[in-house]
Structures are given as C-alpha cells and as structure tokens.
Design a protein around this motif. Structure first.
Motif, PDB file in Angstrom:
ATOM      1  N   GLY A 223       0.846  -1.365  -0.010  1.00 38.81           N
ATOM      2  CA  GLY A 223      -0.071   0.148   0.005  1.00 38.81           C
ATOM      3  C   GLY A 223       0.974   1.359  -0.026  1.00 38.81           C
ATOM      4  O   GLY A 223       0.192   2.238  -0.224  1.00 38.81           O
ATOM      5  N   SER A 224       2.024   1.376   0.122  1.00 43.05           N
ATOM      6  CA  SER A 224       2.948   2.406  -0.143  1.00 43.05           C
ATOM      7  C   SER A 224       4.128   2.284  -0.877  1.00 43.05           C
ATOM      8  O   SER A 224       4.516   1.257  -1.204  1.00 43.05           O
ATOM      9  CB  SER A 224       3.370   3.015   1.445  1.00 43.05           C
ATOM     10  OG  SER A 224       3.784   2.050   2.360  1.00 43.05           O
ATOM     11  N   SER A 266       5.084 -13.618   3.066  1.00 44.54           N
ATOM     12  CA  SER A 266       4.243 -12.873   1.943  1.00 44.54           C
ATOM     13  C   SER A 266       3.885 -11.339   2.405  1.00 44.54           C
ATOM     14  O   SER A 266       4.011 -10.984   3.530  1.00 44.54           O
ATOM     15  CB  SER A 266       3.101 -13.879   1.807  1.00 44.54           C
ATOM     16  OG  SER A 266       2.331 -14.098   2.773  1.00 44.54           O
ATOM     17  N   VAL A 267       3.138 -10.765   1.446  1.00 43.89           N
ATOM     18  CA  VAL A 267       2.975  -9.309   1.673  1.00 43.89           C
ATOM     19  C   VAL A 267       1.890  -9.123   2.914  1.00 43.89           C
ATOM     20  O   VAL A 267       0.860  -9.968   2.535  1.00 43.89           O
ATOM     21  CB  VAL A 267       2.201  -8.792   0.235  1.00 43.89           C
ATOM     22  CG1 VAL A 267       1.997  -7.159   0.343  1.00 43.89           C
ATOM     23  CG2 VAL A 267       3.207  -9.046  -0.774  1.00 43.89           C
ATOM     24  N   ARG A 276       5.015   0.804  11.073  1.00 39.93           N
ATOM     25  CA  ARG A 276       6.419   0.317  11.019  1.00 39.93           C
ATOM     26  C   ARG A 276       6.884   0.322   9.365  1.00 39.93           C
ATOM     27  O   ARG A 276       5.942   0.361   8.920  1.00 39.93           O
ATOM     28  CB  ARG A 276       6.696  -1.066  11.511  1.00 39.93           C
ATOM     29  CG  ARG A 276       5.436  -2.022  11.116  1.00 39.93           C
ATOM     30  CD  ARG A 276       4.927  -3.129  11.993  1.00 39.93           C
ATOM     31  NE  ARG A 276       5.917  -3.943  12.513  1.00 39.93           N
ATOM     32  CZ  ARG A 276       6.326  -5.017  11.912  1.00 39.93           C
ATOM     33  NH1 ARG A 276       5.628  -5.410  10.839  1.00 39.93           N
ATOM     34  NH2 ARG A 276       7.421  -5.711  12.282  1.00 39.93           N
ATOM     35  N   CYS A 277       8.009  -0.182   9.243  1.00 43.84           N
ATOM     36  CA  CYS A 277       8.408  -0.798   7.937  1.00 43.84           C
ATOM     37  C   CYS A 277       7.579  -1.755   7.567  1.00 43.84           C
ATOM     38  O   CYS A 277       7.742  -2.944   8.153  1.00 43.84           O
ATOM     39  CB  CYS A 277       9.901  -0.947   7.674  1.00 43.84           C
ATOM     40  SG  CYS A 277      10.545  -1.581   6.080  1.00 43.84           S
ATOM     41  N   ALA A 278       6.838  -1.872   6.430  1.00 46.96           N
ATOM     42  CA  ALA A 278       6.058  -2.918   6.006  1.00 46.96           C
ATOM     43  C   ALA A 278       6.886  -4.070   5.774  1.00 46.96           C
ATOM     44  O   ALA A 278       6.289  -4.942   5.689  1.00 46.96           O
ATOM     45  CB  ALA A 278       5.070  -2.574   5.010  1.00 46.96           C
ATOM     46  N   CYS A 290      13.589  -0.412  12.645  1.00 46.31           N
ATOM     47  CA  CYS A 290      13.045  -0.508  11.382  1.00 46.31           C
ATOM     48  C   CYS A 290      11.566  -0.739  11.789  1.00 46.31           C
ATOM     49  O   CYS A 290      10.621  -0.070  11.190  1.00 46.31           O
ATOM     50  CB  CYS A 290      13.286  -1.769  10.364  1.00 46.31           C
ATOM     51  SG  CYS A 290      14.843  -1.558   9.809  1.00 46.31           S
ATOM     52  N   THR A 291      11.055  -1.161  13.104  1.00 39.41           N
ATOM     53  CA  THR A 291       9.756  -1.365  13.772  1.00 39.41           C
ATOM     54  C   THR A 291       9.343  -0.179  14.278  1.00 39.41           C
ATOM     55  O   THR A 291       8.385  -0.245  14.903  1.00 39.41           O
ATOM     56  CB  THR A 291       9.598  -2.587  13.846  1.00 39.41           C
ATOM     57  OG1 THR A 291      10.587  -2.922  14.874  1.00 39.41           O
ATOM     58  CG2 THR A 291       9.770  -3.744  12.825  1.00 39.41           C
ATOM     59  N   ASP A 292      10.131   0.844  14.425  1.00 41.09           N
ATOM     60  CA  ASP A 292       9.803   1.751  15.612  1.00 41.09           C
ATOM     61  C   ASP A 292       9.037   2.730  15.042  1.00 41.09           C
ATOM     62  O   ASP A 292       8.077   3.142  15.774  1.00 41.09           O
ATOM     63  CB  ASP A 292      11.216   2.728  15.878  1.00 41.09           C
ATOM     64  CG  ASP A 292      11.958   1.588  16.795  1.00 41.09           C
ATOM     65  OD1 ASP A 292      11.570   0.723  17.458  1.00 41.09           O
ATOM     66  OD2 ASP A 292      13.282   2.243  17.235  1.00 41.09           O
ATOM     67  N   GLY A 293       8.768   2.952  13.854  1.00 36.56           N
ATOM     68  CA  GLY A 293       7.860   3.835  13.167  1.00 36.56           C
ATOM     69  C   GLY A 293       7.662   3.588  11.606  1.00 36.56           C
ATOM     70  O   GLY A 293       8.521   2.839  11.212  1.00 36.56           O
TER      71      GLY A 293
END
Lengths: 596, 327
Positions: A223-224, A266-267, A276-278, A290-293
């Motif tokens: 989505g981004s 998978s996605v 977070r980073c998708a 990476c998962t902080d925001g």
C-alpha cells in the motif's frame, strides 16, 4: 506552477476504516512514462483506479490529484477528466470489450463522446485501427469473441485512445496475453506513447517489463511506495531491500541461478503495518529501529527516493548481482520413466475437426526434469491431460514405467492404481485445487490413505510431508482459506508427494503466484528434483521458470514439437524460428535500455 | 459483409423453419393426448357428450353416429384432427354453440388483459430490475427486492379484491367489473385486472433482471466504458440491458405465455369473460369439446411465444447469430 501533467500527493485509499493505500505520491511530466510495480496487495491497481475516479464501490480516496494543474476528485461519480484526458486500459482483453458490440462500435462510441460528427466516424475508426496496427478493415465489423487476445487488446487500446487522452493508465495490459503477443502489444504501446507524446502510467507486477517500457519506476509494497528511481538507476542499484529482492526473485531467462532468491513470508495487509516498515518481517537487513515507526519516503540521492531507513548504508550491497552460475551436472543418463510416442489428439468441432496434438514424441528419464514450453493453443495442456488420463488420445502411446497408460479405461484396477501412484500432478491455481472444507491435515491424510504401501503413522507422515515442502506442522489443522497462495501451493505439492510418485507433473505451478512467492516454490521444486530424485515434467509458458528448473525442454507450437534439447542450449541458441521469436519476446534485465 | 449478412438471414430462417416443424410435431402429440381425454374419461363417451340431457337410447345412438364413436379410435382421431384443421372443434355439449365461436368471443378479453399486464411488467420490472442489480445492496435495490418479495407472496385473488375495494369501491376511480367498449373504455376497465395480474409477474421478471444485471455490473467492459466517458444512457442500454437481455427475455416470454393462456383467478375476481373463466367452467361441466379446443389453443400460444423468444435471442446476441452460421 509546474510543467507536471499529473501530480499525486498523499493519496490514501480505504475501505470503511481500513487503509489499503497510504500516502502515495506520483509525478509525471507530459510524454513521460512511469511504471507502478508491485505484487498483489501492493495497491498499484487501486492507485490506477483512483486516477480515473473509478474506485470499486465501497472504497474511498483522500489526498490530492492534480491533472494539468486542475484538481481531480478521485471519488467523483461523474466522468469529468476521465476518458477525455485520462484513459484507462485494463488487463483482460476478453472481458474488457462489450460482447454485444463490434470492435468498430467501441471505437465509434468513444469518438462520439469526444464530439466527432457522424459523417467522419467510419474513416476515423479505420484510421484508429490502423494506428494500433490493424489494417484489415473487416475487423471493425467483428465481435470481440471473433478476435484473438492480442487483437482484442489492440482494439481496446484504440478505443481507449479515441479521445486523444494526454495520459494513459494501463493496468497490466499484457499480462493475460501470450509471450510473443505480449511483446508486440508492449512495443505498440511504447511507440504510440512516443508518437503522441502521451503520458503513460504502466501498472505491472513485472519489474523487468517496467524497466523495458518506462522512464521511471515506482515500486509499491503493502500500500505504500518503497522506492522511486529512473529505470536504469534502479536496475543497476536498487536502494530498497524489497526492490533488490524482487529483482533476485525473478527467474532469469538468460542464465541459471543457483540461488533463486525469493523472500520469506508474503505481503502483509496495509492496515497491519501502518506504524512500522511494512517489509521489515521479510527483510534480511532488518534492525530494531525498522519497526519503531513508519519510515518516510526520502530522497537518498538526486531523483532517487526510498523508504528504507538504511538506504544510505546498504547502498551498493543491494546491487543486483548477476552471477553466471554453473548448472550442476545433470544426473547420469537413466532409463526413461515416461515415454510418449506419436501422441495425437483431435477434437470434434463445428466446421471441421480441431487437431490439438499432431504427433508428439518425447521421453522423461528417471530423475530428469523436462519442460514443455508453449503458448495457449500449443497443445501443452492437452499433453498433460492425456498423460494424466483425463482424456484419451486419438492415437499414439504413453508408457509410464512399463505400463501402457494410453487408455486408462482399458487398465485393470491394480494397474490403474499403480499408474496413479507413479504420476501425480500439481495444478496452476492453488485457490481451487484444495477442498476449502478440509483441513490441510485431512487433505494429506486422505492422499496417504490411497497410497499402495500402508502408512502406519499417518500423523507423523503428514508432519514429514509438511516439512518436506517447508511448512510448519501446525498448519495441518488449518483450512485453505487461512493460507497464503504460496502456502496453498506447497500443500498441493505435499499432497502430490503423499503418493510417493516417481513423476511429478507440474502444470504452470507458479503462474498464479506473486514473484517473491514464486521463487520459493521454484526452489522447493528444484530441491525435490535434485535432492530427492523426483522426475519433473514441467509445463509452462515462462522461459525464466523453465531455465531454472529443467534440464531439457520441448518446445511446442500448434500441436507439434518444433524443437527440443538441453535447456541451456535451446534457450541460448534457439534453432527454430518460433523458439527464436519466443526467446526474443522476453523482457530482460540486461538488455533494452528504454530509448527516448 | 452483405454476403455474410445474407447468409446469416438464411441460417436464421432455416432455424425458424426447423423450429416450426418441431412445433407441428409437438402440437400433433398434444392433440393426440387431448383427444385421448375423451376415451380416458370414465363412463360411456356418448353419455358424457350428451351432458345433462336425458340419455335416451335414441339420443345415445344419435351421438354415437354424430361423433363416429363406433369407429376405431385412430379413425376417430383422424376425423377430429381433420375437422380441427378446418377450424371445427365441434359444438359445446352445454350450449350447443360452435366451440370456435365461443373461443373467439372470449379471446379478445384475454389478449387485452395479458397484453396490458405484459406492457406494465416490461415497463416496470426491467428498469427497476436493472437499477437494483447495478446498485446491489443500496437503497433502490433493497426496496425493489423487498417489494418483489411481498408481491410474490401475496395471493392474486387477495390483491385483486384489495385493489377492487380501494380503487373501485372506495375511491371509485376504476370500474369493478366488465370489460368495456372501445379502446379507452377498455383500457379503463382493464386497468385493475391488469395491475393485479402484473404484480406477481413484475416480481418474477424483476428478480430475473436483477440477477442478470448483477452479473453484468462488475464486468470489466462496464468499467472500461465508464473510463472512456461513454454516456451513461448508452451504458445502460447497450451495455447493461443488452448483456442482461437473454435471461430477461426468457422470463418475460414465460409470464406472457402464462397470462395469455388465461389468468383464471384474475378473470374470476373481476368477472371478466376470458379464456380462463371459460376453461374453468368447461372443466367443471366436463364440456370436453371446449376443453380440447382450449388446450390446443393454449399449446399453440405457448409454443409461438417460445419461438418468438428464441428468434429474439438471435436479434440480441451476435454470438448466437455467428454460431448459427457456423453450424
């Protein structure tokens, strides 16, 4: 004011409260072509629909879309800019045209809505058809069901362009077509775009294809936007680990890869990874931060944007390495386990018989992997159906390890069971080959029950099957609906393996899967073949897939074998004119700098 | 192109001829069954044909002679068919009137009623069905679906009486019975019966249309047409209606054939002298010549309607036209 044709900023698309597309930005100058690349669930098609204000019912968009400086409301119901200055071309040529209207009518109605006078319509329709390479005037009077896929797609393109739009949004315009037709349609699209100086947004799942057609590429994930760059820059040195992963996951047509790439998992759904980073869960370069925001899309170097917080430091380590790997020596020549001799199949049809197979002979040795390559109508599926006993050949002979299986109904019960046990199949669509009401464990136990040699501990056997296909044993209690496409296909493979077959017939087993998942399944099939000695008969239209998985290939064209030999030899130096055309039509990473 | 079009007409004409031949065959079978009614009815056919008159031996003998009842069965059948082909179905047992005269007196009312109801059905069911199907789940769809459910489940005679009570008795807008003279007067007289008959038919056709439109609604060609700014009027006509037309035609043909054969309940409620009322009376009185003639007439109407629907398929669907040429 700028010279931007299209300027999208902060586009969100959601259904009810669930976000599907987040903060997408996209800039396009007049005459420029941009590729929007992603796997299923990336939001690329929704973004395209928002540009023409045609989101599916129930979905709504927020954010700014400016076209030639004017604002477009993506939620508008009335047409507005749509059709007049922005046109849409869709994926499936067989469903895009109204079956009740002739090809010419489609173009004529668009011309009329653009205000053409009645008198000029006929000549104008002919001119528009000529622009898309159709000079046969009779085509205007044909109905869609009388046209081939490539022809329909050309007609649709002519209809879409009849308003002389300044921007064309093409959503997977070649995906549903055969390789050689695909190539022709893309060439056409590219040349028309250049001639008209028209903007092009090309939506595709195929990064190589986007590189070969577009000036710039946007990679979308969950989505981004993950990364934006010019085609050449991205091809040489991707900045986002996902882009690099996509590049590695695509089976190369040109050479053998010992590592097929592929990303684990998978996605994810967009709404589950908003903070977070998708991509973090599938990323080899992940750090705690990476998962902080949610990582912002930042300009790393001039004109190159990435949403990976480590883009600066990862830099060149992500560059696509293209090692020309040595293919391991194929196993020593063994006896043939499957021999097909002069196989013929004719279907009775109105207005004359249709020859689906006109005398096909080949063999598969024990432990070998043979690919059958061809386009739709080549007869490759008919071969599979004959070998599986789903249809009886008109003539010829099929020998499976000493059993004549040409006509299954002529076999006794024991022999028929024996034949079934020796040959199992993996089908294309993992969504329809598993019974949705049965758990994975039930499906596998059921298959084990049909095995000739009794299996004492079925639960243990199920666990070991799941392990062989790389799935956790907990999945045994799930139903197919709870699995991703890749997991389903692994279950389908495990079900085939439950019979302990000597030959695994794979009919386009990865064609319905996303690129990153496709690589995982290909790696699995390769392991089964190399490591466990299963013979593979691999039916596909994809030369990249065939290069990676098979030792030998058989090229089929209109029901006849036109060429066969070792995979590397045939693909590197195709002899037959058709094989040459097929090989030349493949978009490749190394070649095809977009001219312009 | 002209040659291809010509060839198409030839094949469609050939199709029509084949279907006409099949129709004749079916009518022959029906006629045989219908004629067998007389033999299958318990009791002496002569006594039956005599009806309520006294079955004196002379009368019975006269009837046996008149109807050839002493001939072998197949000879009787042949004679009956030959007469029927000349438009002679004999005389009513009860009234002594020519059966064909009785039917032609009644057929006008029935055709009026059926035609009026059919027009109402087409005008209401198809547009609302299309809108409901295209806007599935939205207000228009929910209203259309709910009201068609009510219309389907309401018994015709109850609806008829209700309409009559409200519009004829209370409001006095329409007459409660009679069929009127002249076009406008007939139209006025027939409105309540036609609405009564149409209500359940609308429900049936609306549901079929809605299902067909739902199938069309998510098709790519609709999106593609919108993307090309094709005017919405054209999208509704050439895209939605045209692609939904086959199931719509089928259901519309069925309800038309049904009401042409006599809407018994509606005719009863509004005291209309149509074919339905005639059939009911004739069956109750065992007036076999009338029943036979009406059954043949009904079969002919149903078969003709089906043929017309099948030919309209060709007019609407190019795929069928081309398939006909290939065959």
């Amino acid at each position: 004011m700028s010279d931007l044709l299209l300027d999208v900023d902060g586009l969100d698309i959601s259904v009810e409260d669930r976000l599907l597309v987040r903060a997408v930005g996209l800039q396009l100058r007049a005459g420029e072509s941009v590729g929007l690349v992603g796997e299923s669930g990336s939001g690329k098609s929704l973004t395209a629909r928002a540009l023409v204000s045609l989101l599916p019912p129930g979905l709504s968009a927020r954010g700014s879309i400016r076209f030639n400086g004017e604002s477009i409301d993506p939620n508008a119901r009335s047409s507005g800019h749509r059709g007049r200055s922005i046109a849409l071309l869709m994926q499936d040529p067989f469903t895009m045209l109204n079956p009740m209207m002739t090809a010419g009518d489609h173009i004529a109605e668009t011309l009329r809505s653009a205000g053409r006078t009645e008198g000029s319509i006929d000549t104008e329709v002919a001119r528009r058809l000529a622009e898309v390479g159709i000079t046969d005037r009779a085509v205007a009077h044909r109905y869609p069901f009388e046209l081939s896929g490539g022809m329909s797609q050309r007609v649709a393109l002519a209809a879409a362009l009849a308003n002389d739009p300044a921007l064309l949004v093409a959503d997977e315009p070649s995906t549903a077509l055969d390789a050689t037709t695909q190539h022709e349609v893309l060439e056409l699209l590219r040349s028309i775009q250049r001639q008209r100086g028209m903007g092009l947004v090309l939506i595709t799942h195929d990064l190589r294809l986007a590189f070969s057609v577009c000036d710039r590429v946007l990679v979308m994930y969950a989505g981004s936007i993950a990364e934006t760059a010019s085609s050449s820059a991205m091809r040489d040195a991707p900045l986002h680990p996902y882009t690099a992963g996509l590049l590695e996951s695509m089976p190369s047509v040109e050479h053998y890869q010992s590592d097929l790439g592929g990303m684990p998992g998978s996605v994810p759904a967009t709404s589950t990874v908003l903070d977070r980073c998708a991509f973090a869960d599938r990323c080899a370069h992940r750090q705690d931060s990476c998962t902080d925001g949610a990582p912002p899309l930042v300009e790393v170097t001039a004109g190159r944007w990435s949403s990976c917080i480590r883009s600066h430091e990862l830099g060149r380590t992500l560059a696509a390495v293209e090692p020309d790997d040595e293919r391991p020596e194929p196993a020593a020549a063994a006896d043939a386990i499957l021999t097909v001799t002069d196989l013929r199949k004719t279907y009775r049809a109105k207005g004359g018989d249709h020859v689906a197979l006109g005398g096909v002979s080949f063999s598969l040795a024990a432990g070998e992997a043979v690919g059958i390559v061809g386009e739709s109508g080549s007869g490759k599926t008919t071969i599979a159906r004959c070998i599986l006993g789903l249809t009886t050949p008109s003539a010829g002979r099929i020998d499976l390890g000493g059993i004549d299986v040409t006509d299954r109904s002529a076999l006794g019960g024991a022999q028929r069971r024996d034949a079934t046990q020796r040959l199992q199949c993996v089908f294309q669509d993992p969504y329809s080959t598993l019974n949705p009401m049965h758990t994975v464990g039930y499906t596998l136990r059921e298959a084990l029950a049909h095995r000739a040699r009794r299996v004492d501990d079925r639960d243990a056997a199920v666990a070991s099957l799941l392990q062989r296909v790389g799935l956790a044993s907990e999945l045994a209690s799930r139903r197919p609906a709870a699995l991703s496409g890749g997991q389903r296909q692994r279950v389908a493979i495990a079900r085939a393996l439950a019979m302990d077959p000597a030959v695994l017939l794979c009919d386009e087993p990865v064609a319905a899967l996303d690129v990153s998942v496709q690589a995982q399944v290909l790696a699995l099939l390769r392991t089964l073949h190399r490591g466990q000695g299963t013979s593979l008969l691999f039916i596909t239209h994809d030369l990249g897939v065939v290069r990676q998985v098979t030792d030998r290939i058989v090229v089929l064209y209109r029901g006849e074998i036109v060429e066969q030999g070792p995979t590397d030899v045939v693909l590197d130096a195709p002899q037959h004119e058709y094989t040459q055309r097929l090989v030349a039509s493949m978009p490749r990473i190394g070649a095809g700098e977009p001219q312009g | 192109m002209a040659a291809a079009a010509g060839r198409r007409w030839v094949t469609i004409a050939r199709f029509a001829v084949r279907r006409l031949a099949a129709m004749v065959a079916i009518l022959a079978i029906v006629s045989f069954l219908v004629f067998s009614l007389l033999a299958l009815t318990p009791g002496d056919p002569a006594v039956l044909l005599l009806g309520p008159q006294k079955a004196t031996p002379e009368a019975v003998a006269r009837i046996r002679a008149e109807f050839g009842l002493d001939d072998p069965f197949l000879v009787q059948y042949r004679d009956w068919v030959v007469a029927a082909l000349h438009g002679d179905f004999g005389r009513s047992i009860r009234s002594g009137q020519q059966v064909t005269d009785m039917i032609s007196e009644r057929v006008g009312v029935t055709v009026w009623l059926a035609g009026y109801a059919f027009v109402l059905t087409v005008l209401i069911a198809i547009p609302f069905g299309l809108v409901a199907g295209m806007r599935k789940g939205r207000l228009a769809d929910r209203l259309a679906t709910a009201s068609s459910l009510v219309a389907l489940s309401a018994p015709t005679f109850a609806v008829g009486f209700l309409l009559m009570y409200v519009f004829a008795v209370q409001l006095d807008w329409f007459p409660a019975f009679g069929s009127g003279d002249g076009f406008l007067d007939t139209l006025w007289h027939m409105t309540l019966p036609a609405v009564t008959l149409a209500i359940s038919q609308i429900a049936i056709v609306l549901r079929q249309t809605r299902a067909a439109a739902m199938d069309v609604a998510d098709r790519d060609y609709i999106t593609f047409a919108r993307a090309r700014a094709v005017p919405s009027r054209r999208i509704w006509q050439r895209y939605v209606l045209h692609n939904a037309s086959l199931p719509v035609l089928t259901s519309a043909g069925l309800v038309l054939a049904y009401s042409l054969t006599g809407a018994v309940l509606v005719e009863n409620v509004f005291a209309l002298q149509g074919l339905g009322a005639l059939l009911v009376v004739s069956v109750a009185q065992l007036d076999l010549p009338v029943v036979q003639a009406l059954t043949m007439f009904t079969a002919l109407l149903v078969l003709t309607t089906n043929l017309v629907v099948d030919l309209l398929y060709f007019a609407f669907d190019p795929r069928l036209r081309r398939a006909a040429v290939a065959a």
